[in-house]
Design a protein around this motif. Sequence first.
Motif, PDB file in Angstrom:
ATOM      1  N   VAL A 107       8.337   4.658   1.435  1.00 54.80           N
ATOM      2  CA  VAL A 107       9.561   4.911   0.675  1.00 54.80           C
ATOM      3  C   VAL A 107       9.223   5.654  -0.614  1.00 54.80           C
ATOM      4  CG1 VAL A 107      10.886   2.919   1.498  1.00 54.80           C
ATOM      5  CG2 VAL A 107       9.439   2.664  -0.507  1.00 54.80           C
ATOM      6  N   ARG A 108      10.231   6.385  -1.082  1.00 54.13           N
ATOM      7  CA  ARG A 108      10.148   6.969  -2.420  1.00 54.13           C
ATOM      8  C   ARG A 108      11.227   6.306  -3.246  1.00 54.13           C
ATOM      9  NH1 ARG A 108       9.947  12.418  -4.240  1.00 54.13           N
ATOM     10  NH2 ARG A 108      11.826  12.827  -3.029  1.00 54.13           N
ATOM     11  N   VAL A 109      10.827   5.768  -4.367  1.00 49.05           N
ATOM     12  CA  VAL A 109      11.767   5.028  -5.197  1.00 49.05           C
ATOM     13  C   VAL A 109      11.798   5.651  -6.583  1.00 49.05           C
ATOM     14  CG1 VAL A 109      12.084   2.799  -6.380  1.00 49.05           C
ATOM     15  CG2 VAL A 109      11.536   2.846  -3.943  1.00 49.05           C
ATOM     16  N   LYS A 120       8.788   7.453 -10.806  1.00 46.80           N
ATOM     17  CA  LYS A 120       8.913   7.583  -9.353  1.00 46.80           C
ATOM     18  C   LYS A 120       7.739   6.880  -8.717  1.00 46.80           C
ATOM     19  CE  LYS A 120      11.625  11.708  -8.810  1.00 46.80           C
ATOM     20  NZ  LYS A 120      11.559  13.148  -8.968  1.00 46.80           N
ATOM     21  N   ILE A 121       7.980   6.232  -7.600  1.00 49.62           N
ATOM     22  CA  ILE A 121       6.908   5.548  -6.876  1.00 49.62           C
ATOM     23  C   ILE A 121       6.931   6.020  -5.433  1.00 49.62           C
ATOM     24  CG2 ILE A 121       6.012   3.304  -6.107  1.00 49.62           C
ATOM     25  CD1 ILE A 121       7.521   1.992  -8.400  1.00 49.62           C
ATOM     26  N   ASN A 122       5.776   6.443  -4.947  1.00 44.82           N
ATOM     27  CA  ASN A 122       5.613   6.682  -3.519  1.00 44.82           C
ATOM     28  C   ASN A 122       4.846   5.489  -2.983  1.00 44.82           C
ATOM     29  OD1 ASN A 122       6.753   9.327  -3.411  1.00 44.82           O
ATOM     30  ND2 ASN A 122       4.894  10.071  -4.423  1.00 44.82           N
ATOM     31  N   ALA A 123       5.437   4.776  -2.036  1.00 43.72           N
ATOM     32  CA  ALA A 123       4.814   3.534  -1.591  1.00 43.72           C
ATOM     33  C   ALA A 123       4.770   3.434  -0.080  1.00 43.72           C
ATOM     34  CB  ALA A 123       5.594   2.346  -2.149  1.00 43.72           C
ATOM     35  N   GLU A 124       3.754   2.754   0.389  1.00 43.62           N
ATOM     36  CA  GLU A 124       3.705   2.389   1.803  1.00 43.62           C
ATOM     37  C   GLU A 124       3.198   0.957   1.887  1.00 43.62           C
ATOM     38  OE1 GLU A 124      -0.562   4.576   2.709  1.00 43.62           O
ATOM     39  OE2 GLU A 124       1.309   5.597   3.291  1.00 43.62           O
ATOM     40  N   GLY A 125       3.122   0.433   3.105  1.00 41.49           N
ATOM     41  CA  GLY A 125       2.596  -0.913   3.301  1.00 41.49           C
ATOM     42  C   GLY A 125       3.423  -1.972   2.592  1.00 41.49           C
ATOM     43  N   ALA A 167      -2.320  -9.926   3.105  1.00 34.73           N
ATOM     44  CA  ALA A 167      -2.899  -9.371   4.332  1.00 34.73           C
ATOM     45  C   ALA A 167      -2.174  -8.077   4.660  1.00 34.73           C
ATOM     46  CB  ALA A 167      -2.716 -10.368   5.459  1.00 34.73           C
ATOM     47  N   PRO A 168      -2.859  -7.153   5.306  1.00 33.81           N
ATOM     48  CA  PRO A 168      -2.170  -5.922   5.689  1.00 33.81           C
ATOM     49  C   PRO A 168      -0.976  -6.265   6.572  1.00 33.81           C
ATOM     50  CG  PRO A 168      -4.344  -6.091   6.719  1.00 33.81           C
ATOM     51  CD  PRO A 168      -4.232  -7.194   5.736  1.00 33.81           C
ATOM     52  N   ALA A 169       0.101  -5.551   6.367  1.00 30.41           N
ATOM     53  CA  ALA A 169       1.301  -5.841   7.144  1.00 30.41           C
ATOM     54  C   ALA A 169       0.976  -5.698   8.625  1.00 30.41           C
ATOM     55  CB  ALA A 169       2.400  -4.867   6.748  1.00 30.41           C
ATOM     56  N   PRO A 170       1.449  -6.617   9.449  1.00 31.71           N
ATOM     57  CA  PRO A 170       1.083  -6.582  10.855  1.00 31.71           C
ATOM     58  C   PRO A 170       1.686  -5.370  11.568  1.00 31.71           C
ATOM     59  CG  PRO A 170       2.714  -8.284  10.432  1.00 31.71           C
ATOM     60  CD  PRO A 170       2.306  -7.743   9.106  1.00 31.71           C
TER      61      PRO A 170
END
Length: 183
Positions: A107-109, A120-125, A167-170
């Motif tokens: 997502v970009r927030v 601005k935040i570029n995020a994953e996981g 933990a890393p998202a499953p």
Amino acid sequence: MAILKLRIVPDPFLRAKAKRITRIDASVQRLADDMVETMHHEGGLGLAANQVGVLRRLIVIQIPEQDEEPRVLINPEVVEATGERQVEEGCLSVPGYRGHIFRSESVRVKAQDRHGKPLKINAEGLLAQALEHEIDHLNGILYIDHLKRHEDLWKIEANEEDGVSPAPAPQPEVLTPVEVSVG
Ligand code: NI
């Protein structure tokens, strides 16, 4: 700072839409600090103002072992969401349950920081998951609204609840019983 009272379903604050913050004053700063303290106290990765009975668009997030400092986001908005993945999720306001839902891969927030500066935040996981979860709260939406099947929600034991393992998202094919109390 103070630990605030957490609203639990079916509290009407959790179903209300929070209002945009137009003036960032001392009361907003104090709310942010109290929400960070409450998030830490409850062992969540994030918290939205609705969850402490305040209908203003403010969220806090801190991903363990990733964010050194808590993130305070004012008027956050998802401006772009890409992809889809299945995740396990819980919510401090829906104690005793966990579920499998779909969230965006990234997502970009855009938001304002605690001083009103645009960011601005570029995020994953997990961060992307937490951002979507907390911004949903500001719109009166809970993760259980995203459930596609009844059996995707299950009860957990009380002692599992406070565990926050980053933990890393499953991945859809590897649904390990990780504990993700997003908040
Ligand atoms: Ni939540």
